[in-house]
Design a protein around this motif. Structure first.
Motif, PDB file in Angstrom:
ATOM      1  N   CYS A 277     -11.887  -2.382  11.721  1.00  0.00           N
ATOM      2  CA  CYS A 277     -11.180  -1.353  10.955  1.00  0.00           C
ATOM      3  C   CYS A 277      -9.700  -1.368  11.327  1.00  0.00           C
ATOM      4  N   LEU A 278      -8.894  -0.792  10.451  1.00  0.00           N
ATOM      5  CA  LEU A 278      -7.462  -0.707  10.703  1.00  0.00           C
ATOM      6  C   LEU A 278      -6.986   0.658  10.229  1.00  0.00           C
ATOM      7  N   GLY A 279      -7.364   1.692  10.979  1.00  0.00           N
ATOM      8  CA  GLY A 279      -6.998   3.049  10.591  1.00  0.00           C
ATOM      9  C   GLY A 279      -8.167   3.779   9.954  1.00  0.00           C
ATOM     10  N   TYR A 280      -7.893   4.971   9.476  1.00  0.00           N
ATOM     11  CA  TYR A 280      -8.952   5.835   8.954  1.00  0.00           C
ATOM     12  C   TYR A 280      -8.967   5.917   7.428  1.00  0.00           C
ATOM     13  N   ILE A 281      -7.995   5.315   6.786  1.00  0.00           N
ATOM     14  CA  ILE A 281      -8.012   5.168   5.329  1.00  0.00           C
ATOM     15  C   ILE A 281      -7.690   3.708   5.016  1.00  0.00           C
ATOM     16  N   HIS A 282      -8.623   3.020   4.402  1.00  0.00           N
ATOM     17  CA  HIS A 282      -8.376   1.640   3.982  1.00  0.00           C
ATOM     18  C   HIS A 282      -7.986   1.668   2.500  1.00  0.00           C
ATOM     19  N   SER A 283      -6.709   1.812   2.257  1.00  0.00           N
ATOM     20  CA  SER A 283      -6.211   1.823   0.881  1.00  0.00           C
ATOM     21  C   SER A 283      -6.330   0.433   0.279  1.00  0.00           C
ATOM     22  N   MET A 284      -6.258   0.369  -1.040  1.00  0.00           N
ATOM     23  CA  MET A 284      -6.316  -0.938  -1.702  1.00  0.00           C
ATOM     24  C   MET A 284      -5.139  -1.803  -1.254  1.00  0.00           C
ATOM     25  N   GLU A 285      -4.006  -1.155  -0.984  1.00  0.00           N
ATOM     26  CA  GLU A 285      -2.823  -1.891  -0.535  1.00  0.00           C
ATOM     27  C   GLU A 285      -3.034  -2.466   0.867  1.00  0.00           C
ATOM     28  N   LEU A 286      -3.710  -1.711   1.736  1.00  0.00           N
ATOM     29  CA  LEU A 286      -3.981  -2.197   3.088  1.00  0.00           C
ATOM     30  C   LEU A 286      -4.977  -3.348   3.062  1.00  0.00           C
ATOM     31  N   PHE A 287      -6.025  -3.208   2.256  1.00  0.00           N
ATOM     32  CA  PHE A 287      -6.959  -4.324   2.076  1.00  0.00           C
ATOM     33  C   PHE A 287      -6.190  -5.568   1.611  1.00  0.00           C
TER      34      PHE A 287
END
Length: 259
Positions: A60-70
């Motif tokens: 994981c990379l944080g608590y919200i995986h936004s489409m931009e982060l993916f």
């Protein structure tokens, strides 16, 4: 293979030679969902699969995986592999991410296939379902995951694909609790991409399940027409890669040739 991005391990595979095809799995899935598709595609193409953040072998990379982060993590992998031009195939959540990648790298995209996916944002009803799921899953992770997987198949296919459904559930449980919640948050907040898809000039294809319990197939046909995208309707649920595997392989091969 593993790459490290911002202290998070990202798992990926890289097979074959030729036109690069990036296969992006959906929610509660991982790169293994493509295991029966990839062998056919690598005969003439280079195929890259990945485990999305919080899924499979990826951290994981944080608590919200936004489409931009993916998208950032996938772009990181593609840059490391020195891949510039490619075709994107995204299943469900993978389709949302594919659209996000395309917005950033539109000149690099040769084609985009939305497999049981959509450019529409979540409806208010769908957002409420995700919020409720994120509350329930914290106390009953395994049951929630098993129920979610079962609900993705066309009901009449449940007995026929009993063994495959069991395997999907096993892989789904490799998703971390944090990964589950973070992906749901990202999907809930994703923007509408219909205008972008309509005005994109690369090849576009929607593969639609006539019995899809997640996406209404008539709405998907309307979406395809509104966005000037080609489309194919198959007699299956949300899991086309299992319920109509052979037809999907043929369709993807043909789409790659057109790109």
């Amino acid at each position: 293979m593993i790459l490290n991005y911002k202290n998070a391990n990202i798992f990926y595979t890289d097979q074959g030679k030729g036109t690069a095809i990036i296969l992006i799995h959906g929610f509660l899935e991982n790169a293994s969902m493509w295991d029966k598709i990839t062998p056919e595609l690598i005969k003439r193409n280079r195929v890259i699969t990945l485990d999305l953040l919080g899924h499979g072998q990826s951290d994981c990379l944080g608590y919200i995986h936004s489409m931009e982060l993916f998208s950032e993590t996938i772009n990181f992998v593609l840059k490391n592999l020195k891949i510039r031009k490619y075709i994107l195939v995204g299943h469900s959540l993978g389709g949302y991410i594919s659209l996000s990648i395309s917005k950033i790298n539109s000149n690099n995209i040769k084609g985009l296939c939305l497999l049981n996916s959509t450019s529409y944002k979540d409806s208010e009803e769908r957002k409420k379902i995700r919020i409720r799921a994120n509350k329930l899953v914290q106390n009953n992770f395994e049951n929630m995951v098993n129920m979610s997987v079962s609900n993705l198949f066309y009901q009449k296919n449940s007995a026929k694909f009993k063994e495959e459904i069991s395997k999907v559930k096993t892989e789904a449980l490799k998703t971390s609790l944090q990964g589950y919640i973070a992906a749901q948050e990202g999907m809930k907040n994703r923007p509408d991409s219909t205008f972008f898809l309509k005005n994109s000039t690369f090849k576009k294809l929607l593969i639609i399940g006539e019995k899809d319990p997640v996406l209404n197939y008539q709405n998907s046909i309307k979406e395809a027409k509104e966005t000037n995208s080609d489309f194919v309707v198959l007699p299956c649920g949300h899991m086309t890669h299992i319920e109509n595997k052979d037809e999907l392989i043929t369709i993807l091969k043909d789409f790659v040739k057109k790109c």
